[in-house]
Design an enzyme around this catalytic site. Structure first.
Site, PDB file in Angstrom:
ATOM      1  N   ASN A 208       0.995  -1.382   0.132  1.00  0.00           N
ATOM      2  CA  ASN A 208      -0.113  -0.101  -0.115  1.00  0.00           C
ATOM      3  C   ASN A 208       0.862   1.246   0.074  1.00  0.00           C
ATOM      4  OD1 ASN A 208       0.560   0.600   2.930  1.00  0.00           O
ATOM      5  ND2 ASN A 208      -0.537  -1.243   3.108  1.00  0.00           N
ATOM      6  N   ASP A 277      -3.951  -6.560   4.720  1.00  0.00           N
ATOM      7  CA  ASP A 277      -4.903  -7.424   5.255  1.00  0.00           C
ATOM      8  C   ASP A 277      -4.920  -8.694   4.525  1.00  0.00           C
ATOM      9  OD1 ASP A 277      -5.961  -5.780   6.988  1.00  0.00           O
ATOM     10  OD2 ASP A 277      -7.280  -4.645   5.582  1.00  0.00           O
ATOM     11  N   LYS A 287       9.646 -16.441 -11.130  1.00  0.00           N
ATOM     12  CA  LYS A 287       8.856 -15.082 -11.710  1.00  0.00           C
ATOM     13  C   LYS A 287       7.803 -15.764 -12.383  1.00  0.00           C
ATOM     14  CE  LYS A 287       9.444 -11.201 -14.937  1.00  0.00           C
ATOM     15  NZ  LYS A 287      10.289 -10.766 -15.760  1.00  0.00           N
ATOM     16  N   PHE A 321      -4.499   3.051  14.665  1.00  0.00           N
ATOM     17  CA  PHE A 321      -4.648   3.973  13.908  1.00  0.00           C
ATOM     18  C   PHE A 321      -6.093   3.436  12.778  1.00  0.00           C
ATOM     19  CE2 PHE A 321      -1.815   7.453  13.183  1.00  0.00           C
ATOM     20  CZ  PHE A 321      -1.087   7.111  14.418  1.00  0.00           C
ATOM     21  N   LYS A 335     -13.510  -0.127  15.194  1.00  0.00           N
ATOM     22  CA  LYS A 335     -12.086  -0.792  15.293  1.00  0.00           C
ATOM     23  C   LYS A 335     -11.664  -0.643  16.717  1.00  0.00           C
ATOM     24  CE  LYS A 335     -10.906  -0.338  10.534  1.00  0.00           C
ATOM     25  NZ  LYS A 335     -10.150   0.499   9.513  1.00  0.00           N
ATOM     26  N   LYS A 339     -10.956  -3.906  18.862  1.00  0.00           N
ATOM     27  CA  LYS A 339      -9.568  -4.348  18.934  1.00  0.00           C
ATOM     28  C   LYS A 339      -9.149  -3.944  20.353  1.00  0.00           C
ATOM     29  CE  LYS A 339      -8.583  -3.677  14.083  1.00  0.00           C
ATOM     30  NZ  LYS A 339      -7.681  -3.548  13.233  1.00  0.00           N
TER      31      LYS A 339
HETATM   32  N1  CTP Z   1      -3.984  -3.819  11.938  1.00  0.00           N
HETATM   33  C1  CTP Z   1      -3.064  -4.986  12.394  1.00  0.00           C
HETATM   34  N2  CTP Z   1      -3.066  -5.910  11.777  1.00  0.00           N
HETATM   35  C2  CTP Z   1      -3.720  -5.883  10.757  1.00  0.00           C
HETATM   36  C3  CTP Z   1      -4.315  -5.008  10.153  1.00  0.00           C
HETATM   37  C4  CTP Z   1      -4.495  -3.847  10.697  1.00  0.00           C
HETATM   38  O1  CTP Z   1      -2.446  -4.723  13.547  1.00  0.00           O
HETATM   39  N3  CTP Z   1      -3.572  -7.118   9.956  1.00  0.00           N
HETATM   40  C5  CTP Z   1      -4.044  -2.631  12.633  1.00  0.00           C
HETATM   41  C6  CTP Z   1      -3.254  -1.241  12.141  1.00  0.00           C
HETATM   42  O2  CTP Z   1      -1.883  -1.255  12.227  1.00  0.00           O
HETATM   43  C7  CTP Z   1      -4.054  -0.110  12.572  1.00  0.00           C
HETATM   44  C8  CTP Z   1      -5.323  -0.775  12.994  1.00  0.00           C
HETATM   45  O3  CTP Z   1      -5.169  -2.299  12.981  1.00  0.00           O
HETATM   46  O4  CTP Z   1      -3.500   0.467  13.962  1.00  0.00           O
HETATM   47  C9  CTP Z   1      -6.453  -0.611  11.890  1.00  0.00           C
HETATM   48  O5  CTP Z   1      -5.947  -0.917  10.730  1.00  0.00           O
HETATM   49  P1  CTP Z   1      -6.933  -0.843   9.349  1.00  0.00           P
HETATM   50  O6  CTP Z   1      -6.251  -1.235   8.203  1.00  0.00           O
HETATM   51  O7  CTP Z   1      -7.531   0.608   9.238  1.00  0.00           O
HETATM   52  O8  CTP Z   1      -8.198  -1.543   9.643  1.00  0.00           O
HETATM   53  P2  CTP Z   1      -8.603  -3.012   9.617  1.00  0.00           P
HETATM   54  O9  CTP Z   1      -8.722  -3.882  10.878  1.00  0.00           O
HETATM   55  O10 CTP Z   1      -7.458  -3.665   8.759  1.00  0.00           O
HETATM   56  O11 CTP Z   1      -9.850  -3.060   8.922  1.00  0.00           O
HETATM   57  P3  CTP Z   1     -10.321  -2.637   7.227  1.00  0.00           P
HETATM   58  O12 CTP Z   1      -9.215  -3.024   6.205  1.00  0.00           O
HETATM   59  O13 CTP Z   1     -11.676  -3.416   7.068  1.00  0.00           O
HETATM   60  O14 CTP Z   1     -10.508  -1.207   7.315  1.00  0.00           O
END
Ligand code: CTP
Length: 402
Positions: A208, A277, A287, A321, A335, A339
């Site tokens: 990302n 995710d 490759k 975040f 969240k 969490k």
């Molecule tokens: N986070 C994490 N591990 C993951 C995904 C997210 O620890 N696999 C943490 C990120 O570091 C951040 C928070 O969770 O502090 C929220 O991350 P975000 O990507 O906004 O949310 P998700 O829980 O992944 O939800 P979504 O993708 O549905 O928005």
């Protein structure tokens, strides 16, 4: 942090004077009122007009100048300073201060000030290694003068070695550290930053746009406030903030292992990393070739590291975040609860001046008790300090804390 602060920037003569111009720009941009004092040899490299234009204040050059002494004399310069920075600091000015010599405006003002003094030395490597210079540096350190650098690299004189002026950003960061309250002393902060990369094959990955800037700003600010900081970082081009211990990881699974291994030692965990995710179910050993017109990649879910931490939280402060593109508050609040966090920093990454790869951020802070704070557009350094102010408050509210 710098607004309302008066800084005297002493500039002594050396090829690195041009970097003091950039430092001045950083200081004024951060809101400091900067008075510049130049030695005669510094003026051989850059004219006072440059410093005058950028500081918005007259540049001070002469001890025995009737006009300058009447306008703002060396004693008022010395008295009015919240911080005195000398960059570049030559062997000459360091030697003078170490020996109590005051024979020009800069050395006299340095002698008269009670403000903290930060020297950023720059000189030829042989000069730097000269035992006389080393003796002066030791003496100045023992007397409580602060130092940043010099660093090792290719010197303007053609030599390779130690003697190079620290970067303007490093000098600025050290100046920030001198102003920062030490309200995180004794705390161990675990901070994650940057993106993760999920490999598809040996030459491709899914990732990302995260630059890591917010997490690195947090690490720098926490270190400045006295915390012991362990930064677990996905791939970024950012340098390790001074005094911070960094572990580099690539994938979400590697980040999870590193976080779980370190969490027992931390009183606060801030997860600013943008964790992918999903990861490809299979990583191709060779490759991938474009043999067909379309291609499907099967992905599997990565563990949610923060949610795992939330389940074994104990007395720890957990900060997450939420980078969103719509329904910011609803997603962030969900969240925060799911969490088991104390605080979530929410930002709408579609807003100009917020999110990935920029130096500013526009965030809302959601607390576990339902309170929502809206912060204006701030630099990521300022956002970091705002977040840490809340962390300090939360630490103070732990059971057993008065
Ligand atoms: N986070 C994490 N591990 C993951 C995904 C997210 O620890 N696999 C943490 C990120 O570091 C951040 C928070 O969770 O502090 C929220 O991350 P975000 O990507 O906004 O949310 P998700 O829980 O992944 O939800 P979504 O993708 O549905 O928005």
């Amino acid at each position: 942090m710098f607004s309302q602060k008066r800084i005297v920037l002493g500039v002594s003569g050396g090829i690195a004077v041009y970097k003091a111009v950039e430092l001045l720009r950083l200081l004024t941009k951060a809101g400091a009122d900067v008075q510049v004092v130049m030695t005669r040899s510094a003026q051989e490299f850059v004219t006072p007009l440059t410093f005058q234009t950028l500081s918005g204040n007259p540049v001070h050059t002469e001890l025995f100048n009737l006009y300058q002494e009447k306008e703002i004399g060396h004693i008022s310069l010395a008295d009015g300073a919240d911080l005195f920075i000398v960059a570049p600091a030559t062997a000459n000015i360091l030697g003078k201060v170490a020996c109590g010599i005051a024979d020009d405006l800069l050395s006299t003002t340095l002698m008269a000030t009670k403000a903290p003094v930060l020297f950023a030395p720059a000189m030829n490597v042989n000069m730097y290694e000269n035992p006389v210079v080393q003796h002066n540096l030791t003496q100045l350190r023992e007397l409580g003068y602060h130092f940043v650098g010099p660093v090792t690299g290719e010197l303007a004189c053609g030599w390779q070695g130690t003697g190079k002026l620290s970067s303007p950003e490093e000098i600025f960061s050290m100046a920030q550290a001198l102003f920062a309250p030490k309200d995180l002393a004794g705390e161990r902060l675990l901070i994650t930053a940057g993106p993760t990369r999920e490999e598809l094959d040996p030459v491709r990955y899914i990732s990302n746009y995260s630059s890591g800037k917010m997490g690195y700003a947090l690490a720098r600010a926490a270190q400045q406030r006295g915390a012991e900081v362990y930064l677990i970082s996905g791939p970024t081009a950012l340098p390790v903030p001074p005094g911070v211990r960094r572990k580099s990881v690539v994938s979400a699974l590697e980040m999870r292992d590193a976080v779980l291994a370190a969490m027992d030692y931390s009183s606060v965990v801030i997860k600013s990393a943008a964790v992918a995710d999903y990861r490809p179910r299979q990583m191709a050993t060779h490759k991938l070739k474009k043999t067909s017109d379309d291609m499907r990649v099967e992905l599997e879910k990565n563990p949610d590291i923060l949610a795992e931490l939330g389940q074994v939280k104990q007395g720890r402060i957990l900060v997450g975040f939420a980078a969103e593109t719509r329904d910011l508050l609803a997603h962030a609040a969900e969240k925060l609860a799911r969490k088991n966090l104390d605080l979530i920093v929410a930002n709408d990454v579609t807003q100009q001046g917020a999110g990935f790869n920029v130096d500013t951020n526009i965030v809302k802070l959601l607390h576990a008790d339902g309170t929502v704070e809206t912060l204006p557009q701030l630099s990521k350094d300022e956002v970091a300090h705002q977040i840490l102010d809340r962390v300090v408050r939360l630490l103070g509210q732990r059971p057993g804390q008065s």
